[in-house]
Design a protein around this motif. Sequence first.
Motif, PDB file in Angstrom:
ATOM      1  N   SER A  59      29.760 -84.262 -23.184  1.00 49.03           N
ATOM      2  CA  SER A  59      29.548 -83.059 -23.966  1.00 49.03           C
ATOM      3  C   SER A  59      30.872 -82.431 -24.394  1.00 49.03           C
ATOM      4  O   SER A  59      31.726 -83.104 -24.957  1.00 49.03           O
ATOM      5  CB  SER A  59      28.665 -82.103 -23.159  1.00 49.03           C
ATOM      6  N   HIS A  84      26.634 -85.660 -27.544  1.00 49.28           N
ATOM      7  CA  HIS A  84      25.349 -85.179 -28.081  1.00 49.28           C
ATOM      8  C   HIS A  84      25.618 -83.999 -28.999  1.00 49.28           C
ATOM      9  O   HIS A  84      26.728 -83.468 -29.038  1.00 49.28           O
ATOM     10  CB  HIS A  84      24.375 -84.779 -26.958  1.00 49.28           C
ATOM     11  N   GLN A  85      24.590 -83.598 -29.739  1.00 48.19           N
ATOM     12  CA  GLN A  85      24.733 -82.437 -30.607  1.00 48.19           C
ATOM     13  C   GLN A  85      24.962 -81.189 -29.751  1.00 48.19           C
ATOM     14  O   GLN A  85      24.507 -81.106 -28.609  1.00 48.19           O
ATOM     15  CB  GLN A  85      23.461 -82.215 -31.423  1.00 48.19           C
ATOM     16  N   ALA A  86      25.660 -80.228 -30.340  1.00 44.86           N
ATOM     17  CA  ALA A  86      25.860 -78.945 -29.660  1.00 44.86           C
ATOM     18  C   ALA A  86      24.546 -78.168 -29.681  1.00 44.86           C
ATOM     19  O   ALA A  86      23.742 -78.302 -30.611  1.00 44.86           O
ATOM     20  CB  ALA A  86      26.951 -78.150 -30.367  1.00 44.86           C
ATOM     21  N   TYR A  87      24.336 -77.375 -28.651  1.00 45.23           N
ATOM     22  CA  TYR A  87      23.165 -76.504 -28.644  1.00 45.23           C
ATOM     23  C   TYR A  87      23.532 -75.171 -28.029  1.00 45.23           C
ATOM     24  O   TYR A  87      24.546 -75.019 -27.352  1.00 45.23           O
ATOM     25  CB  TYR A  87      21.971 -77.154 -27.935  1.00 45.23           C
ATOM     26  N   ILE A  99      19.293 -76.671 -31.129  1.00 42.61           N
ATOM     27  CA  ILE A  99      20.488 -77.306 -31.686  1.00 42.61           C
ATOM     28  C   ILE A  99      21.284 -76.300 -32.513  1.00 42.61           C
ATOM     29  O   ILE A  99      20.720 -75.536 -33.290  1.00 42.61           O
ATOM     30  CB  ILE A  99      20.106 -78.517 -32.567  1.00 42.61           C
ATOM     31  N   TYR A 101      23.720 -76.455 -35.412  1.00 40.50           N
ATOM     32  CA  TYR A 101      24.284 -77.345 -36.419  1.00 40.50           C
ATOM     33  C   TYR A 101      25.726 -76.955 -36.736  1.00 40.50           C
ATOM     34  O   TYR A 101      26.568 -77.817 -36.979  1.00 40.50           O
ATOM     35  CB  TYR A 101      23.401 -77.368 -37.666  1.00 40.50           C
ATOM     36  N   THR A 104      27.724 -78.335 -33.844  1.00 44.28           N
ATOM     37  CA  THR A 104      27.826 -79.790 -33.968  1.00 44.28           C
ATOM     38  C   THR A 104      28.862 -80.158 -35.020  1.00 44.28           C
ATOM     39  O   THR A 104      29.692 -81.060 -34.818  1.00 44.28           O
ATOM     40  CB  THR A 104      26.447 -80.398 -34.302  1.00 44.28           C
ATOM     41  N   SER A 105      28.860 -79.442 -36.136  1.00 50.57           N
ATOM     42  CA  SER A 105      29.849 -79.671 -37.184  1.00 50.57           C
ATOM     43  C   SER A 105      31.261 -79.380 -36.662  1.00 50.57           C
ATOM     44  O   SER A 105      32.215 -80.109 -36.976  1.00 50.57           O
ATOM     45  CB  SER A 105      29.527 -78.784 -38.388  1.00 50.57           C
ATOM     46  N   LEU A 107      32.275 -79.667 -33.504  1.00 49.81           N
ATOM     47  CA  LEU A 107      32.651 -80.792 -32.641  1.00 49.81           C
ATOM     48  C   LEU A 107      33.173 -81.956 -33.479  1.00 49.81           C
ATOM     49  O   LEU A 107      34.235 -82.516 -33.187  1.00 49.81           O
ATOM     50  CB  LEU A 107      31.448 -81.279 -31.828  1.00 49.81           C
ATOM     51  N   LEU A 125      25.688 -87.943 -33.935  1.00 47.77           N
ATOM     52  CA  LEU A 125      25.333 -87.040 -32.836  1.00 47.77           C
ATOM     53  C   LEU A 125      23.860 -86.684 -32.949  1.00 47.77           C
ATOM     54  O   LEU A 125      23.384 -86.326 -34.023  1.00 47.77           O
ATOM     55  CB  LEU A 125      26.184 -85.767 -32.881  1.00 47.77           C
ATOM     56  N   THR A 126      23.152 -86.796 -31.859  1.00 48.83           N
ATOM     57  CA  THR A 126      21.730 -86.465 -31.784  1.00 48.83           C
ATOM     58  C   THR A 126      21.511 -85.582 -30.561  1.00 48.83           C
ATOM     59  O   THR A 126      22.430 -85.403 -29.758  1.00 48.83           O
ATOM     60  CB  THR A 126      20.872 -87.747 -31.653  1.00 48.83           C
TER      61      THR A 126
END
Length: 150
Positions: A59, A84-87, A99, A101, A104-105, A107, A125-126
Motif C-alpha cells: 500500500s 492497490h487503489q487508494a481508499y 475508493i 480516485y 489513486t491518481s 499514488l 491499480l484495482t
Amino acid sequence: MRLSLLPVLMSLLALSVAPARADLRITRDHGGYVEEYKAKYERIRDRKERVIIDGICNSACTLVFGIVPMNKVCVTPRASLGFHQAYYDKAFTFGMKVISYEGTSDLMAYYPPPVKDWLARNGGLTPEMKKIKNGMDLWKIVDPCPEEFF
C-alpha cells in the motif's frame, strides 16, 4: 607554549551532536496514510539514508519508490510488494472501503516508470491487492540488496 582546547572541544561536540545515519529496514509494513508516508520518505531522502525492503511493503509503503532515490533502495529475498487503489479511511466511511480516485491518481504520479509498467502489465491499480514477490518482476523495479543486508 599555550594550547587552546577550544578547537578540540568544538570538534568533539560536533561529533557528539551530528545525526547518525541509519538504514530503514522494512519487514512488515501494511501501509497507512499516504501523507504520513510521503513525509517519512522525504525525511529519509533528505538524510540520504538507505531503505532495505526485507519483508512486506504494501500500500502506501510502496511510495518509497517514488520518493527515495532508487539507488538508495534495495530488496532482500524476503521482500514482497503490494499495490492497490487508494481508499478513504474506513473510520469516516462507516467501515466501507470507498475508493479515492484522486488518491489513486496521486499514488500513480509518484511511481517511477518500472512500477507503472508492472502495474500496466498486471491490470493497473484495482481495489484488490496485487503482489510482487522476490524474482525477475521485482528486480525489474528495484535492485537486490548486497548479501550483507540479508
